[in-house]
Design an enzyme around this catalytic site. Structure first.
Site, PDB file in Angstrom:
ATOM      1  CG  HIS A 351      13.465 -25.786  54.822  1.00 50.91           C
ATOM      2  ND1 HIS A 351      13.021 -26.818  54.021  1.00 50.91           N
ATOM      3  CD2 HIS A 351      12.812 -25.924  56.012  1.00 50.91           C
ATOM      4  CE1 HIS A 351      12.126 -27.536  54.685  1.00 50.91           C
ATOM      5  NE2 HIS A 351      11.988 -27.017  55.897  1.00 50.91           N
ATOM      6  CG  HIS A 355      20.324 -13.531  45.508  1.00 46.85           C
ATOM      7  ND1 HIS A 355      19.143 -13.026  44.989  1.00 46.85           N
ATOM      8  CD2 HIS A 355      21.325 -12.969  44.772  1.00 46.85           C
ATOM      9  CE1 HIS A 355      19.423 -12.190  44.005  1.00 46.85           C
ATOM     10  NE2 HIS A 355      20.733 -12.149  43.850  1.00 46.85           N
TER      11      HIS A 355
END
Length: 460
Positions: A351, A355
């Site tokens: 995963h 940001h």
């Protein structure tokens, strides 16, 4: 750690009585003492494991929903804003992938907007207290057990500080180690994690509370400089509270184990330093200037520096050899290559919680890290649903992965953030258990079935 100490003490006791009864040589006695002492020092010097017990992301109420129409109506009321500036903001809103239900503080949704320290304080208190309340409810940890507090907000830095606001509201103990980070932009959330990690290494049996947010009221720009108007268009209200622990007893019910943190700072380079800057415009109106060209360049350079170091900790050995060979070929053998070999970080992580930033940064990450749409989906959906919530955005992205049922025990995840300076920060976690979305409460819970949505038409 206390178990290890008791074990070593017991070992020394039995060794002493054994040696005394056998009347062995002084040399044997010294050897045994040295062996036991070495074992004791090993146990004492090992880095403490840091657990992420849980986290909570703040979701404002319906009164704070800011549609594009509301945003433009609010912007029109600013007396100094020219028509061409309004057109520019509309193009940004339509081209950066934000949806119709992002959040603004109620003070800015008023006509005209109400901008003051009191409004900014009210906004921030609602976010940080809302996030902490939910976190305490989820973890059942008493505020009396919290020994470390780290808050971060880049723009709004009142006196008393945000950390003092938290201590005052929750009546935290008087000897709590409290810190308030400012001016570090969107990367400050992971800087706070790194700081808390360092403190937890030297303070045993402690909980560290981290609160990451940004303030829209203080950051609202009322001029016509386009580089500063971008800030109004993409940043939105939000915040997150995170609870870390170094108690081994928390391993059984914590969500994640912190594996690595890494910080890269490029402020020594002029273009990187000036890519995001708070300053006055031509009319002495204060705002945050965002240079998208410089940000695109700075993020590409900074992330390459970051991953070149992080790779040796997380990449499979084969990928490390390929990367090292390409560097040697370019630097020493003068082999013609445009750039070093890009390691495949998809072999190291399941995963990617990057940001939200803006489309430009997401494009850079897709290129440099060779990610596909599935990997960037959590970041794109977070930008669409909540906008850029600055330092807390990586936690909304992780919450998306949890709500989608993607997190399995043993999965590795990489949180990656960028911020003014220019900075790139990484935090690597390993899931300690499978996250069942049916048992979780986060800002996506009631609406995750609507996602993902096609945002390609929004990127014009």
């Amino acid at each position: 750690m206390s178990f290890a100490i008791i074990f070593i003490q017991d070992l020394l006791f039995h060794v002493f009585h054994f040696l005394k009864s056998k009347e062995v040589s002084v040399l044997s006695w010294c050897s045994c003492v040295l062996l036991a002492s070495s074992a004791f020092l090993y146990f004492m010097s090992r880095p403490r494991k840091i657990y992420l017990v849980d986290f909570a992301c703040y979701k404002p109420g319906p009164a704070c929903i800011c549609s594009k129409e509301k945003f433009m109506k609010m912007s029109t009321c600013a007396s100094q804003v020219r028509d061409e500036s309004l057109d520019f903001q509309m193009r940004i809103l339509n081209g950066f992938g934000l949806g119709k239900h992002t959040y603004w503080p109620e003070s800015l949704l008023k006509i005209p907007p109400s901008i003051s320290i009191a409004d900014a304080r009210e906004e921030t208190e609602s976010v940080i207290i809302g996030a902490i309340d939910e976190l305490l409810l989820k973890t059942k940890v008493s505020v009396d057990d919290i020994g470390i507090l780290v808050t971060n907000c880049s723009i709004f830095n009142p006196t008393p500080s945000l950390s003092a606001i938290v201590v005052s509201h929750y009546k935290l103990k008087h000897n709590i180690l409290s810190y308030n980070l400012s001016g570090m932009g969107c990367s400050a959330g992971l800087i706070a994690v790194d700081l808390a990690k360092q403190l937890l290494q030297v303070h045993p049996n402690s909980y560290a509370l981290i609160v990451s947010t940004e303030n829209m009221n203080s950051g609202w720009y009322q001029g016509n400089n386009r580089s500063m108007l971008i800030n109004n268009c993409i940043f939105r209200m939000g915040g997150a509270a995170i609870l870390l622990s170094n108690n081994s007893s928390d391993s059984s019910h914590s969500k994640y184990l912190l594996c690595h943190t890494l910080r890269t700072h490029k402020a020594s380079q002029h273009d990187c330093y000036n890519s995001i800057m708070q300053r006055e415009d031509e009319t002495n109106t204060t705002g945050i200037s965002l240079s998208l060209d410089l940000i695109r360049s700075a993020s590409r350079e900074t992330i390459r520096s970051n991953i070149s170091i992080l790779g040796k900790f997380v990449l499979p050995f084969k990928e490390q050899i390929k990367f090292l060979a390409s560097l040697v070929g370019i630097k020493y053998l003068k082999i013609s290559m445009k750039r070093p070999y890009n390691p495949d970080f998809k072999l190291a992580f399941e995963h990617f919680c990057v940001h939200t930033g803006a489309k430009e940064i997401q494009d850079v990450l897709k290129e440099v890290l060779q990610l596909n749409d599935y990997h960037l989906e959590p970041s794109k959906m977070t930008l669409h649903r909540f906008g850029n919530t600055s330092s807390s955005s990586v936690w909304y992205v992780l919450a998306y992965c949890e709500a989608k049922g993607r997190i399995r025990k043993g999965d590795r995840m990489w949180q990656l953030s960028f911020g003014a300076g220019f900075k790139c920060n990484s935090a690597v976690w390993r899931a300690l258990r499978t996250i069942d979305p049916a048992k979780e409460t986060n800002p996506w819970t009631d609406e995750i079935h609507h996602f993902p949505v096609d945002v390609s038409a929004l990127y014009k």
